[in-house]
Enzyme design. Structure first.
Site, PDB file in Angstrom:
ATOM      1  CE1 TYR A 112      -3.550   2.639   0.335  1.00 41.18           C
ATOM      2  CE2 TYR A 112      -2.308   3.424   2.239  1.00 41.18           C
ATOM      3  CZ  TYR A 112      -3.311   3.603   1.298  1.00 41.18           C
ATOM      4  OH  TYR A 112      -4.056   4.765   1.301  1.00 41.18           O
ATOM      5  CE  LYS A 125      -3.305   5.288  -1.920  1.00 41.42           C
ATOM      6  NZ  LYS A 125      -4.312   5.800  -2.857  1.00 41.42           N
TER       7      LYS A 125
HETATM    8  N1  LIG Z   1      -9.108   6.622   4.865  1.00 40.56           N
HETATM    9  C1  LIG Z   1      -7.829   6.847   5.026  1.00 40.56           C
HETATM   10  O1  LIG Z   1      -7.289   6.792   6.138  1.00 40.56           O
HETATM   11  C2  LIG Z   1      -6.988   7.231   3.831  1.00 40.56           C
HETATM   12  C3  LIG Z   1      -5.764   7.874   4.069  1.00 40.56           C
HETATM   13  C4  LIG Z   1      -4.975   8.233   2.998  1.00 40.56           C
HETATM   14  C5  LIG Z   1      -5.396   7.961   1.707  1.00 40.56           C
HETATM   15  N2  LIG Z   1      -6.583   7.335   1.487  1.00 40.56           N
HETATM   16  C6  LIG Z   1      -6.983   7.047   0.113  1.00 40.56           C
HETATM   17  O2  LIG Z   1      -8.220   7.676  -0.140  1.00 40.56           O
HETATM   18  C7  LIG Z   1      -8.861   7.026  -1.244  1.00 40.56           C
HETATM   19  C8  LIG Z   1     -10.326   6.847  -0.908  1.00 40.56           C
HETATM   20  O3  LIG Z   1     -10.435   5.953   0.173  1.00 40.56           O
HETATM   21  P1  LIG Z   1     -11.438   6.181   1.387  1.00 40.56           P
HETATM   22  O4  LIG Z   1     -10.645   6.463   2.581  1.00 40.56           O
HETATM   23  O5  LIG Z   1     -12.517   7.111   1.000  1.00 40.56           O
HETATM   24  O6  LIG Z   1     -11.965   4.684   1.580  1.00 40.56           O
HETATM   25  P2  LIG Z   1     -13.345   3.965   1.242  1.00 40.56           P
HETATM   26  O7  LIG Z   1     -14.446   4.598   2.003  1.00 40.56           O
HETATM   27  O8  LIG Z   1     -13.079   2.528   1.437  1.00 40.56           O
HETATM   28  O9  LIG Z   1     -13.566   4.265  -0.321  1.00 40.56           O
HETATM   29  C9  LIG Z   1     -12.892   3.541  -1.317  1.00 40.56           C
HETATM   30  C10 LIG Z   1     -13.624   3.745  -2.632  1.00 40.56           C
HETATM   31  O10 LIG Z   1     -12.927   3.004  -3.640  1.00 40.56           O
HETATM   32  C11 LIG Z   1     -13.862   2.181  -4.340  1.00 40.56           C
HETATM   33  N3  LIG Z   1     -13.232   0.944  -4.789  1.00 40.56           N
HETATM   34  C12 LIG Z   1     -12.620   0.006  -4.030  1.00 40.56           C
HETATM   35  N4  LIG Z   1     -12.241  -1.023  -4.784  1.00 40.56           N
HETATM   36  C13 LIG Z   1     -12.632  -0.742  -6.066  1.00 40.56           C
HETATM   37  C14 LIG Z   1     -12.539  -1.418  -7.304  1.00 40.56           C
HETATM   38  N5  LIG Z   1     -11.965  -2.642  -7.397  1.00 40.56           N
HETATM   39  N6  LIG Z   1     -13.057  -0.831  -8.410  1.00 40.56           N
HETATM   40  C15 LIG Z   1     -13.639   0.385  -8.323  1.00 40.56           C
HETATM   41  N7  LIG Z   1     -13.759   1.088  -7.189  1.00 40.56           N
HETATM   42  C16 LIG Z   1     -13.262   0.516  -6.067  1.00 40.56           C
HETATM   43  C17 LIG Z   1     -14.947   1.877  -3.318  1.00 40.56           C
HETATM   44  O11 LIG Z   1     -16.183   1.617  -3.976  1.00 40.56           O
HETATM   45  P3  LIG Z   1     -16.841   0.173  -4.185  1.00 40.56           P
HETATM   46  O12 LIG Z   1     -16.514  -0.655  -2.986  1.00 40.56           O
HETATM   47  O13 LIG Z   1     -18.290   0.481  -4.338  1.00 40.56           O
HETATM   48  O14 LIG Z   1     -16.226  -0.331  -5.450  1.00 40.56           O
HETATM   49  C18 LIG Z   1     -15.048   3.209  -2.579  1.00 40.56           C
HETATM   50  O15 LIG Z   1     -15.908   4.089  -3.258  1.00 40.56           O
HETATM   51  C19 LIG Z   1      -8.073   5.745  -1.471  1.00 40.56           C
HETATM   52  O16 LIG Z   1      -7.235   5.901  -2.593  1.00 40.56           O
HETATM   53  C20 LIG Z   1      -7.241   5.594  -0.200  1.00 40.56           C
HETATM   54  O17 LIG Z   1      -6.063   4.887  -0.434  1.00 40.56           O
HETATM   55  C21 LIG Z   1      -7.379   6.974   2.536  1.00 40.56           C
END
Ligand SMILES: NC(=O)c1ccc[n+]([C@@H]2O[C@H](COP(=O)([O-])OP(=O)(O)OC[C@H]3O[C@@H](n4cnc5c(N)ncnc54)[C@H](OP(=O)(O)O)[C@@H]3O)[C@@H](O)[C@H]2O)c1
Length: 257
Positions: free
Chosen positions: A152, A156
């Site tokens: 992961y 990033k």
């Molecule tokens: N939350 C944190 O702590 C954090 C910190 C730093 C960066 N980020 C980054 O922020 C971004 C958004 O994540 P989030 O925190 O909002 O988490 P989240 O609530 O789990 O959202 C992830 C999104 O990605 C979609 N997704 C997952 N697998 C997929 C696939 N195979 N095909 C298409 N869509 C897919 C999911 O939709 P479906 O399941 O409906 O497909 C969901 O809409 C990610 O890139 C994550 O790495 C998160």
């Protein structure tokens, strides 16, 4: 003129909030994710609240031809993208050697390959129009090696580096590229990554405030946006003075559940 944004991972978390912000600015939207019922719900909400047009695409972005399917949908419907939000992504906890390799390869397919392919497809038209913006959701993980989330963190790091390089290449074409780098955010990410039960997410930021900061940075054409102010200081001004050899150990401690 209404701006049309395409957001991947719009069914929850940061992506859903980015969609709400864009709609509140009278922007039109194409929402992409696997859970079509969540996308339909959000489409209804945004269309009725903001009177904007929203399209939804049910697409697993890890499968073959996924990016092309998304691109072909926009072509078929004569939709020209102004803003591309490469936001979909997931993490996974555990020692690399003990994790199922299929999961880590899927993570690379989503966090890296889909982002690269979608960028390449939609940049063609942005270049011709000499206008466009890309916001890639990276992470503060992109600035560190990440024992217990090795793949992961590496995905990033790719997103940060790729965004910085593209931002430079595309400046003469009037296209901006921004990497949004949040610390822990309260979304479904924690559960998907298998990280519930730890204390890393105790003081996590909200998806709304994170999306707001990212959207603002994108509007300003900033290249890097570290949305957590404490981590921003740590990464930019303190980390360069910490001996590199002790960083993996520090990160592993933080990632231990
Ligand atoms: N939350 C944190 O702590 C954090 C910190 C730093 C960066 N980020 C980054 O922020 C971004 C958004 O994540 P989030 O925190 O909002 O988490 P989240 O609530 O789990 O959202 C992830 C999104 O990605 C979609 N997704 C997952 N697998 C997929 C696939 N195979 N095909 C298409 N869509 C897919 C999911 O939709 P479906 O399941 O409906 O497909 C969901 O809409 C990610 O890139 C994550 O790495 C998160």
């Amino acid at each position: 003129m209404k701006k049309l944004a395409l957001i991947t991972g719009a069914s929850s978390g940061i992506g859903k909030e980015l969609a709400r912000i864009h709609a509140s600015k009278n922007g039109e939207l194409i929402l992409v994710a696997r859970r079509i019922e969540e996308l339909e719900k959000l489409k209804l909400e945004l269309e009725s609240q903001f009177k904007v047009k929203v399209w939804v695409i049910e697409q697993d972005l890890t499968v073959k031809n996924a990016a092309a399917n998304v691109y072909n949908f926009t072509k078929k419907n004569n939709l020209e993208i102004d803003y591309l939000f490469n936001n979909a992504g997931f993490g996974g906890h555990g020692f690399f050697v003990d994790r199922p390799i299929t999961k880590d390869l899927e993570m690379i397919d989503l966090n890296v390959s889909a982002l690269v392919e979608l960028s390449h497809l939609f940049l063609q038209n942005m270049k011709i129009r000499k206008a466009g913006k890309i916001l890639n959701t990276a992470s503060t993980a992109g600035f560190l090696p990440g024992p217990l989330q090795a793949t992961y963190f590496a995905t990033k790091a790719f997103v940060v580096s790729f965004s910085e390089a593209l931002a430079h290449e595309l400046k003469p074409h009037n296209i901006s590229v921004t990497a949004l780098c949040p610390g822990p955010v309260k979304t479904e990410f924690e559960k998907t990554a298998g990280m519930t039960g730890g204390n890393l997410f105790e003081k996590a930021a909200s998806a709304k405030s994170t999306a707001e900061k990212g959207y603002r940075a994108m509007e300003k054409g900033k290249v890097i946006c570290i949305s957590d102010p404490v981590l921003n200081i740590l990464i930019q001004y303190i980390m360069p003075f910490i001996p590199k050899v002790i960083i993996p150990g520090m990160v592993q401690k933080m990632q231990t559940i």
